[in-house]
Design a protein around this motif. Structure first.
Motif, PDB file in Angstrom:
ATOM      1  N   ILE A  33       0.843  -1.196   0.000  1.00 40.47           N
ATOM      2  CA  ILE A  33       0.000   0.000   0.000  1.00 40.47           C
ATOM      3  C   ILE A  33       0.878   1.245   0.000  1.00 40.47           C
ATOM      4  O   ILE A  33       1.867   1.323   0.718  1.00 40.47           O
ATOM      5  N   GLY A  34       0.514   2.165  -0.846  1.00 39.58           N
ATOM      6  CA  GLY A  34       1.250   3.415  -0.926  1.00 39.58           C
ATOM      7  C   GLY A  34       0.947   4.266   0.294  1.00 39.58           C
ATOM      8  O   GLY A  34      -0.183   4.294   0.767  1.00 39.58           O
ATOM      9  N   GLU A  35       1.964   4.948   0.767  1.00 38.55           N
ATOM     10  CA  GLU A  35       1.776   5.793   1.945  1.00 38.55           C
ATOM     11  C   GLU A  35       0.722   6.881   1.701  1.00 38.55           C
ATOM     12  O   GLU A  35       0.006   7.279   2.608  1.00 38.55           O
ATOM     13  N   LEU A  36       0.618   7.331   0.459  1.00 37.99           N
ATOM     14  CA  LEU A  36      -0.342   8.396   0.141  1.00 37.99           C
ATOM     15  C   LEU A  36      -1.798   7.944   0.175  1.00 37.99           C
ATOM     16  O   LEU A  36      -2.692   8.766   0.115  1.00 37.99           O
ATOM     17  N   THR A  37      -2.029   6.653   0.229  1.00 39.16           N
ATOM     18  CA  THR A  37      -3.408   6.197   0.325  1.00 39.16           C
ATOM     19  C   THR A  37      -3.949   6.443   1.728  1.00 39.16           C
ATOM     20  O   THR A  37      -5.150   6.375   1.946  1.00 39.16           O
ATOM     21  N   ALA A  38      -3.028   6.709   2.664  1.00 40.91           N
ATOM     22  CA  ALA A  38      -3.411   6.948   4.062  1.00 40.91           C
ATOM     23  C   ALA A  38      -4.159   5.774   4.679  1.00 40.91           C
ATOM     24  O   ALA A  38      -4.931   5.942   5.607  1.00 40.91           O
ATOM     25  N   LEU A  39      -3.913   4.600   4.147  1.00 38.60           N
ATOM     26  CA  LEU A  39      -4.553   3.417   4.716  1.00 38.60           C
ATOM     27  C   LEU A  39      -3.767   2.960   5.939  1.00 38.60           C
ATOM     28  O   LEU A  39      -2.545   3.030   5.962  1.00 38.60           O
ATOM     29  N   ASN A  40      -4.462   2.480   6.900  1.00 36.07           N
ATOM     30  CA  ASN A  40      -3.831   2.012   8.118  1.00 36.07           C
ATOM     31  C   ASN A  40      -3.717   0.485   8.071  1.00 36.07           C
ATOM     32  O   ASN A  40      -4.719  -0.218   8.080  1.00 36.07           O
ATOM     33  N   PRO A  41      -2.475  -0.042   8.000  1.00 33.96           N
ATOM     34  CA  PRO A  41      -2.297  -1.497   7.855  1.00 33.96           C
ATOM     35  C   PRO A  41      -2.968  -2.305   8.965  1.00 33.96           C
ATOM     36  O   PRO A  41      -3.549  -3.357   8.687  1.00 33.96           O
ATOM     37  N   GLU A  42      -2.904  -1.828  10.187  1.00 30.59           N
ATOM     38  CA  GLU A  42      -3.515  -2.576  11.288  1.00 30.59           C
ATOM     39  C   GLU A  42      -5.027  -2.650  11.134  1.00 30.59           C
ATOM     40  O   GLU A  42      -5.649  -3.671  11.383  1.00 30.59           O
ATOM     41  N   GLN A  43      -5.588  -1.528  10.703  1.00 26.82           N
ATOM     42  CA  GLN A  43      -7.027  -1.483  10.507  1.00 26.82           C
ATOM     43  C   GLN A  43      -7.432  -2.401   9.344  1.00 26.82           C
ATOM     44  O   GLN A  43      -8.418  -3.113   9.416  1.00 26.82           O
ATOM     45  N   LEU A  44      -6.608  -2.380   8.279  1.00 30.14           N
ATOM     46  CA  LEU A  44      -6.873  -3.246   7.134  1.00 30.14           C
ATOM     47  C   LEU A  44      -6.873  -4.713   7.548  1.00 30.14           C
ATOM     48  O   LEU A  44      -7.774  -5.460   7.194  1.00 30.14           O
ATOM     49  N   LYS A  45      -5.844  -5.113   8.311  1.00 36.44           N
ATOM     50  CA  LYS A  45      -5.763  -6.509   8.754  1.00 36.44           C
ATOM     51  C   LYS A  45      -7.002  -6.908   9.523  1.00 36.44           C
ATOM     52  O   LYS A  45      -7.542  -7.991   9.341  1.00 36.44           O
ATOM     53  N   PHE A  46      -7.426  -6.015  10.380  1.00 33.06           N
ATOM     54  CA  PHE A  46      -8.601  -6.295  11.191  1.00 33.06           C
ATOM     55  C   PHE A  46      -9.833  -6.496  10.306  1.00 33.06           C
ATOM     56  O   PHE A  46     -10.604  -7.439  10.491  1.00 33.06           O
ATOM     57  N   ILE A  47      -9.978  -5.636   9.295  1.00 34.61           N
ATOM     58  CA  ILE A  47     -11.129  -5.756   8.390  1.00 34.61           C
ATOM     59  C   ILE A  47     -11.033  -7.038   7.564  1.00 34.61           C
ATOM     60  O   ILE A  47     -12.017  -7.745   7.383  1.00 34.61           O
ATOM     61  N   PHE A  48      -9.814  -7.360   7.098  1.00 37.62           N
ATOM     62  CA  PHE A  48      -9.635  -8.601   6.332  1.00 37.62           C
ATOM     63  C   PHE A  48     -10.098  -9.802   7.145  1.00 37.62           C
ATOM     64  O   PHE A  48     -10.806 -10.670   6.660  1.00 37.62           O
TER      65      PHE A  48
END
Ligand SMILES: [Zn+2]
Length: 121
Positions: A33-48
């Protein structure tokens, strides 16, 4: 919370690829994930973990790599990374060339998010 729609799209792609390869289970997913997407990896993992419940991707491990943004300056031809200033929240900051301060730049990396590979069994 744009994480939810992006996470959904990523999992759709993963499940689709897994099905095409006749997978019984998705073991591991590698995502950039690109830093500019402002996505939070921890939050993504949780949603996955939440949205894959009951699918063949349930219990998969996620390797998320955050890609630093790269720009190409239209004025001085600087080509490389930009410094990161503040945490991104609700809006994108103005991105400038670190060398000459120009804002007419092309972002060549750090704006996307993609599945690099998946490990299936
Ligand atoms: Zn420049």
């Amino acid at each position: 919370m744009h994480e939810i729609s992006i996470a959904g799209a990523i999992i759709d792609a993963v499940l689709d690829a897994a099905r095409k390869n006749e997978a019984k289970k998705v073991e591991e997913v590698f995502i950039e994930i690109g830093e500019l997407t402002a996505l939070n990896p921890e939050q993504l993992k949780f949603i996955f973990e939440t949205i894959t419940a009951g699918t063949i991707a349930e219990g998969a491990r996620y390797n998320i790599e955050v890609i630093k943004p790269l720009i190409n300056c239209k004025k001085c031809e600087y080509n490389g990374p930009i410094e990161f200033f503040e945490k991104l929240h609700f809006f994108l900051p103005v991105i400038k060339c670190p060398k000459c301060g120009e804002t007419e730049i092309d972002i060549i990396a750090g704006r996307d998010c993609c599945v690099k590979k998946i490990k299936i069994s």
